[in-house]
Design an enzyme around this catalytic site. Sequence first.
Site: not given
Ligand code: A3D
Length: 320
Positions: A12, A14, A34, A89, A120, A152, A176
């Site tokens: 996605g 990140i 993915d 979160r 995640t 940050r 976090h």
């Molecule tokens: P997003 O752009 O939604 O990407 C997540 C991806 O995961 C999507 O492409 C989904 O299709 C895919 N996905 C869902 N279920 C599955 C699965 N079972 N197997 C494989 N892929 C799957 O989200 P993002 O990239 O913005 O964020 C990803 C995660 O990071 C989220 O849980 C956020 O809350 C987390 N996050 C953490 C921080 C930290 O500092 C720890 C910061 C920002 C985001």
Amino acid sequence: MARKKIALIGSGQIGGTLAHLAGLKELGDIVMFDIADGIPQGKALDIAESSPVDGFDAKLSGTTGYEAIEGADVCIVTAGVPRKPGMSRDDLLGINLKVMQQVGAGIAKYAPNAFVICITNPLDAMVWALQKFSGLPRNKVCGMAGVLDSARFRYFIAEELDVSVEDVTAFVLGGHGDTMVPLTRYSSVGGISLDDVVSMGWMSQEKLDQIVQRTRDGGAEIVGLLKTGSAFYAPAASAIMMAESYLKDKKRVLPCAAALKGEYGLDDMYVGVPTIIGENGVEKVIEIDLDIAEREEFDKSVNSVKGLMEACKGIDASLA
Ligand code: A3D
């Protein structure tokens, strides 16, 4: 020497940024995974097509099959759902715990020797569950949060004092979440601790307190602005720093969510602490002295992580 292999589980916001940065830094060949067919393939091809322009060599591929991550040296996990405005979160726990189970099985089968960095959310509970689901050694599974939270904090301090971000070091401890503990005593500007920066009159205590709070709310600030998701550039940059320290055995001192085995009086849990990351993964957890007020804040943060772990155990009995 063969190139290293980096598997990105979740492609996605990140995941895409991770792939781009890993390519630009020539950390190795990149496999994007993915469940959303087309997304990892499309992003991998798009980034690969930028490589002649930017001048980096890396093979990029996208997949929906775990077999493609076989033999990965590093796995960075972002699979799951991010926050929307108004969500904490912790609201993500139920959905993302199930995702960690699938990801853990995939990594255990195809990349059992990898260094795994989980991103995640809710981070500390998810990385704890991922380690259990995957069965990988605890030193090879860690979570990214502290590098981002510290970044940050560093950025806000540098902006306020109008100095280079490079000369600001900062330290954020604990889970976090809203209870994370930015430690002013261990944060500095050109080696001058932030407490001294205040006593010298360079910054007011009130301003520092505001920056500490803004750091705690840093994720929510971005979610509020974006409205459709959460931060991704800085989280990706932070995880890449951790991956690089492992792949190049740099032994950087980085805060990360690490498995504790008695350090800080805690056992069988993950929480943000200073660590050394090198060729053996998390090689050391550094135990710093905390004064009474810092310890109280840390304990509060630890308790909130423990609450999330209990919630995970309630959903999945195998974690109990
Ligand atoms: P997003 O752009 O939604 O990407 C997540 C991806 O995961 C999507 O492409 C989904 O299709 C895919 N996905 C869902 N279920 C599955 C699965 N079972 N197997 C494989 N892929 C799957 O989200 P993002 O990239 O913005 O964020 C990803 C995660 O990071 C989220 O849980 C956020 O809350 C987390 N996050 C953490 C921080 C930290 O500092 C720890 C910061 C920002 C985001």
